[in-house]
Design a protein around this motif. Structure first.
Motif, PDB file in Angstrom:
ATOM      1  N   GLY A 157      23.856  38.190   0.678  1.00 35.48           N
ATOM      2  CA  GLY A 157      23.019  38.091   1.876  1.00 35.48           C
ATOM      3  C   GLY A 157      23.352  36.909   2.773  1.00 35.48           C
ATOM      4  O   GLY A 157      22.798  36.796   3.872  1.00 35.48           O
ATOM      5  N   GLU A 158      24.237  36.018   2.329  1.00 33.85           N
ATOM      6  CA  GLU A 158      24.549  34.851   3.166  1.00 33.85           C
ATOM      7  C   GLU A 158      25.322  35.263   4.408  1.00 33.85           C
ATOM      8  O   GLU A 158      26.165  36.164   4.360  1.00 33.85           O
ATOM      9  N   CYS A 159      25.060  34.547   5.521  1.00 32.42           N
ATOM     10  CA  CYS A 159      25.820  34.766   6.757  1.00 32.42           C
ATOM     11  C   CYS A 159      27.149  34.014   6.659  1.00 32.42           C
ATOM     12  O   CYS A 159      27.157  32.817   6.368  1.00 32.42           O
ATOM     13  N   ILE A 160      28.252  34.711   6.869  1.00 34.52           N
ATOM     14  CA  ILE A 160      29.556  34.019   6.943  1.00 34.52           C
ATOM     15  C   ILE A 160      29.697  33.599   8.400  1.00 34.52           C
ATOM     16  O   ILE A 160      30.346  34.254   9.219  1.00 34.52           O
ATOM     17  N   SER A 161      29.029  32.495   8.741  1.00 32.38           N
ATOM     18  CA  SER A 161      28.807  32.171  10.159  1.00 32.38           C
ATOM     19  C   SER A 161      30.081  31.910  10.949  1.00 32.38           C
ATOM     20  O   SER A 161      30.074  32.016  12.173  1.00 32.38           O
ATOM     21  N   SER A 162      31.171  31.576  10.268  1.00 30.74           N
ATOM     22  CA  SER A 162      32.428  31.378  11.008  1.00 30.74           C
ATOM     23  C   SER A 162      32.787  32.617  11.826  1.00 30.74           C
ATOM     24  O   SER A 162      33.370  32.495  12.903  1.00 30.74           O
ATOM     25  N   ARG A 163      32.433  33.799  11.341  1.00 29.26           N
ATOM     26  CA  ARG A 163      32.863  35.033  12.030  1.00 29.26           C
ATOM     27  C   ARG A 163      32.070  35.321  13.309  1.00 29.26           C
ATOM     28  O   ARG A 163      32.672  35.474  14.367  1.00 29.26           O
ATOM     29  N   PRO A 164      30.718  35.410  13.243  1.00 26.00           N
ATOM     30  CA  PRO A 164      30.017  35.636  14.519  1.00 26.00           C
ATOM     31  C   PRO A 164      30.229  34.482  15.490  1.00 26.00           C
ATOM     32  O   PRO A 164      30.247  34.680  16.707  1.00 26.00           O
ATOM     33  N   TYR A 165      30.426  33.260  14.955  1.00 20.81           N
ATOM     34  CA  TYR A 165      30.676  32.120  15.848  1.00 20.81           C
ATOM     35  C   TYR A 165      32.015  32.321  16.572  1.00 20.81           C
ATOM     36  O   TYR A 165      32.112  32.116  17.781  1.00 20.81           O
ATOM     37  N   ALA A 166      33.024  32.758  15.822  1.00 24.38           N
ATOM     38  CA  ALA A 166      34.343  32.996  16.427  1.00 24.38           C
ATOM     39  C   ALA A 166      34.243  34.103  17.484  1.00 24.38           C
ATOM     40  O   ALA A 166      34.891  34.025  18.535  1.00 24.38           O
ATOM     41  N   ASP A 167      33.423  35.106  17.233  1.00 21.19           N
ATOM     42  CA  ASP A 167      33.258  36.185  18.225  1.00 21.19           C
ATOM     43  C   ASP A 167      32.672  35.640  19.526  1.00 21.19           C
ATOM     44  O   ASP A 167      33.119  35.978  20.621  1.00 21.19           O
ATOM     45  N   LEU A 168      31.634  34.787  19.390  1.00 24.76           N
ATOM     46  CA  LEU A 168      30.994  34.236  20.593  1.00 24.76           C
ATOM     47  C   LEU A 168      31.999  33.466  21.438  1.00 24.76           C
ATOM     48  O   LEU A 168      32.082  33.639  22.654  1.00 24.76           O
ATOM     49  N   ILE A 169      32.763  32.609  20.776  1.00 24.13           N
ATOM     50  CA  ILE A 169      33.721  31.762  21.508  1.00 24.13           C
ATOM     51  C   ILE A 169      34.862  32.622  22.068  1.00 24.13           C
ATOM     52  O   ILE A 169      35.271  32.456  23.222  1.00 24.13           O
TER      53      ILE A 169
END
Ligand code: R5P
Length: 313
Positions: free
Chosen positions: A108-120
């Protein structure tokens, strides 16, 4: 092929980064853009671009420490610049956030590097950063879908170590640090050792030291890409105190640490960092390297030799 005449770029930044951004603008012979940025009484952000940007290459210089606060403003700024007709919008983020969240350790953890990379990737035309935390990813392009370039701090750190530290022994506190430590040790012409680290929580780490007896005459220089809570370094320094080595020097590429960690570390070691995230320990500048990488990227893109890569499936 006809030579493309480049318009002078315009550099924008967010509050707090103006001094660094001005020096960066100077280094690439760019003009500083003006913004009006404030908060409405309800906490939402108001942003207005005060400099003409139509058909001009625009760069946003912004470290991404404290990313949750900065990123929304950055995205608003990029979107506004795009609507106002900027020819290109690059992001120079000497520190790139969220790269350490690169795996799901608990369900259930967010692998936040991925959605963050999408935003940038969706907001900018290119990204230049300094030594991002590449551990389980081997290249930024595994998650970022825009042209990227990485400035490496190893040569600048190596030069500083060579000029400042007598008989240095480079020490990396964990396996991931080997990539940075190995390159700095090569640049400084000094030996290196890597420790092993186990993390039990955000502020709970254990490291183990190899036999340092053969290096008794050396000065330990502990190097990591990031100091955050400072626990990795503090734990390493505790072990070094019981070794025959002299007072250590601690080097971080990205100084994310707060005043408490800063004080605890500086009581035990000389602490220096690269000038990415603004911090009193900043000693090693990377402005010339960032300027060279940015100019090369702008030239590459304006000559049409680089385009947005398609996402890696
Ligand atoms: C993670 O693997 C990084 O390379 C650093 O070792 C880590 O971020 C340091 O964190 P802290 O200062 O909280 O121990």
């Amino acid at each position: 092929m006809a030579e493309v005449i480049m318009q002078q770029p315009i550099v924008f930044t967010l509050p707090d980064e103006t001094e660094q951004a001005s020096r960066f603008a100077q280094a690439i012979d760019a003009k500083l853009g003006e913004l009006e940025l404030r908060q409405f009484p309800d906490g939402e952000s108001y942003l207005r671009v005060l400099t003409e940007v139509s058909e001009r290459p625009v760069i946003i210089f912004c470290n991404l420490n404290n990313p949750d606060t900065k990123t929304l403003r950055l995205l608003f700024l990029a979107a506004t610049l795009r609507e106002l007709g900027a020819a290109s919008i690059g992001l120079i983020a000497p520190y790139l956030a969220y790269m350490r969240q690169d795996a799901r350790f608990k369900s259930g953890e967010c692998i936040s590097s991925r959605p963050y990379a999408d935003l940038i990737s969706n907001a900018f035309d290119y990204l230049i950063t300094v030594d991002p935390h590449l551990h389980r990813y081997h290249a930024l392009e595994e998650i970022y879908t825009l042209p990227c370039d990485i400035v490496h701090a190893a040569d600048a750190i190596g030069r500083w170590v060579c000029a400042t530290i007598e008989k240095p022994l480079l020490i990396g506190p964990d396996q991931e640090s080997e990539q940075w430590v190995r390159n700095v040790s090569k640049a400084a012409g000094a030996p290196y050792q890597i420790l092993s680290k186990t993390r039990y929580g955000d502020r709970d780490v254990k490291v183990s030291l190899p036999d340092l007896e053969p290096f008794a005459q050396f000065t330990p220089v502990v190097l990591d890409d990031i100091i955050s809570s400072g626990q990795t370094m503090l734990e390493t320094l505790t072990h070094l105190r019981s070794s025959p080595l002299s007072r250590p020097c601690v080097i971080a590429i990205h100084a994310l640490f707060d005043d408490i960690a800063w004080q605890a570390l500086s009581e035990q070691a000389e602490v220096v960092s690269c000038e990415t995230v603004r911090h009193p320990s900043n000693t090693i500048t990377l402005m010339p390297e960032l300027a060279t990488a940015t100019t090369a990227m702008i030239n590459r893109l304006s000559n049409g030799t680089d385009t947005k890569p398609s996402p890696i499936g």
